[in-house]
Design an enzyme around this catalytic site. Structure first.
Site, PDB file in Angstrom:
ATOM      1  N   CYS A 264       0.820  -1.223   0.000  1.00 16.10           N
ATOM      2  CA  CYS A 264       0.000   0.000   0.000  1.00 16.10           C
ATOM      3  C   CYS A 264       0.851   1.269   0.000  1.00 16.10           C
ATOM      4  CB  CYS A 264      -0.973  -0.012   1.172  1.00 16.10           C
ATOM      5  SG  CYS A 264      -0.220   0.124   2.818  1.00 16.10           S
ATOM      6  N   HIS A 312      -2.559   1.566   6.683  1.00  8.69           N
ATOM      7  CA  HIS A 312      -2.934   1.429   5.271  1.00  8.69           C
ATOM      8  C   HIS A 312      -3.114   2.813   4.662  1.00  8.69           C
ATOM      9  CE1 HIS A 312      -4.261  -1.005   1.875  1.00  8.69           C
ATOM     10  NE2 HIS A 312      -5.180  -0.087   1.644  1.00  8.69           N
ATOM     11  N   HIS A 324      -5.678   2.028  -4.621  1.00  8.37           N
ATOM     12  CA  HIS A 324      -4.782   1.476  -3.600  1.00  8.37           C
ATOM     13  C   HIS A 324      -4.390   0.046  -3.941  1.00  8.37           C
ATOM     14  CE1 HIS A 324      -7.819  -0.854  -0.850  1.00  8.37           C
ATOM     15  NE2 HIS A 324      -8.257  -0.819  -2.085  1.00  8.37           N
TER      16      HIS A 324
END
Length: 348
Positions: A264, A312, A324
């Site tokens: 991520c 994240h 993402h």
């Protein structure tokens, strides 16, 4: 835990693939399945709860791994510079000591007689005084050299202390790196063993369903993606978003920063590098890399940080949608910004 959070995490974990595990050295040998209906057969609810926890722990360990790797690379460079400075300072110190030894030897061979006595015995007092002035200047230079020697010795000792500290920090970073890698491997291996109880067909079905659900959330149940009309906050933001969009379809791999696989924070790091900006390596550090704005003010190119511990991150694409790298087994994709709890939005 909100329903959308639990279902998303389960679907994430269900597609932890052998390929993703192999990237971190995880073996994924199947475990024996209990016969249906026996007391040892795990329920879907049990598997779901345990795998969600394991996946969260793996992702948190992954960001720690990224931070430790970044620290190791930085410390290696700093340590090399300090060690070079120590070596150069030692050479200069040795040269100064040699110069002082030469002068001291010359004085010793000259007899070391006091200047007053030499003047009394001299047959050419005026010439001696001229020489004495020259000797005085030489002595003054010798004192300066001695002072410089002491100063350089102190600097050398300081550099050695700094180098020792950096080496200790480097060793700690290496231990942290190994520990985080081990945590990731352990969590993924445990998740694999748990998920094997659901059967390959069911795991595949749920993985496909997860991708459909992500598309449904991003499009709000329609047949098209609407990213709205809000312009990026800057030209660099537009370039970073364009780079992120070009990676859609790339696989998620822990610790990767592209160009063919990402985690991520690695996706954010790579995309902004294409725009000429070097971000910190981890999602937690990226959360403080720019100006905080509210989610309602988010513009394309902004970073969106998720979860309370900020493990994240995605990039805002507009219209309530992010780009993402979701999790192992899934590919870089569009997702609704509401699919995960938002901790903050960062504008660079």
């Amino acid at each position: 835990m909100p329903v959308h959070r639990r279902s998303l995490l389960l679907a994430r974990a269900l597609v932890l693939t052998a390929a993703a595990a192999t990237a971190l050295g995880v073996t994924t040998g199947g475990s024996a399945q209990a016969a249906p209906g026996t007391p040892d057969t795990p329920t879907h609810k049990d598997v779901k709860a345990q795998v969600e926890q394991l996946y969260d722990e793996a992702e948190q360990a992954s960001e720690k791994y990224n931070a430790a790797q970044d620290a190791q690379q930085r410390l290696q460079g700093e340590t090399a510079i300090l060690q070079g400075e120590v070596a150069a300072a030692q050479d200069q110190l040795n040269q100064l000591r040699g110069d002082l030894a030469t002068v001291a030897g010359a004085e010793y061979r000259g007899g070391g007689m006091a200047q007053t006595v030499q003047l009394m015995l001299s047959t050419d007092p005026e010439g001696y005084l001229n020489r004495a002035r020259t000797l005085g200047q030489a002595a003054e230079r010798q004192q300066e050299t001695l002072h410089e020697l002491v100063t350089r010795q102190r600097r050398l000792d300081q550099r050695r202390t700094e180098a020792s500290g950096k080496l200790a920090d480097l060793e700690q970073a290496r231990r942290s790196l190994a520990d985080s890698r081990q945590q990731i491997q352990q969590r993924l291996a445990m998740a694999q063993r748990l998920l094997s109880s659901l059967g390959a067909a069911e795991r595949t079905r749920l993985a496909v369903q997860d991708a459909r659900d992500a598309e449904w959330r991003a499009t709000r149940g329609t047949d098209r993606l609407d990213l709205g009309s809000a312009p990026p906050a800057s030209e660099r933001g537009a370039a970073a978003l364009a780079a992120a969009v070009r990676t859609i379809g790339s696989p998620y791999v822990y610790g990767s920063t592209g160009p063919r696989a990402f985690d991520c924070s690695g996706l954010m790091y790579y995309s902004w590098r294409q725009a000429g900006v070097t971000l910190p390596r981890t999602s937690q550090a990226q959360a403080y890399a720019g100006q905080r704005v509210s989610l309602s003010e988010a513009r394309p190119g902004d970073l969106v940080i998720f979860y309370r511990d900020m493990h994240h991150v995605g990039m805002y694409a507009g219209g309530g949608v992010i780009v993402h790298a979701p999790y192992p087994g899934a590919k870089v994709r569009y997702e609704s910004v509401n699919a995960m709890p938002v901790a903050g939005v960062v504008r660079l």
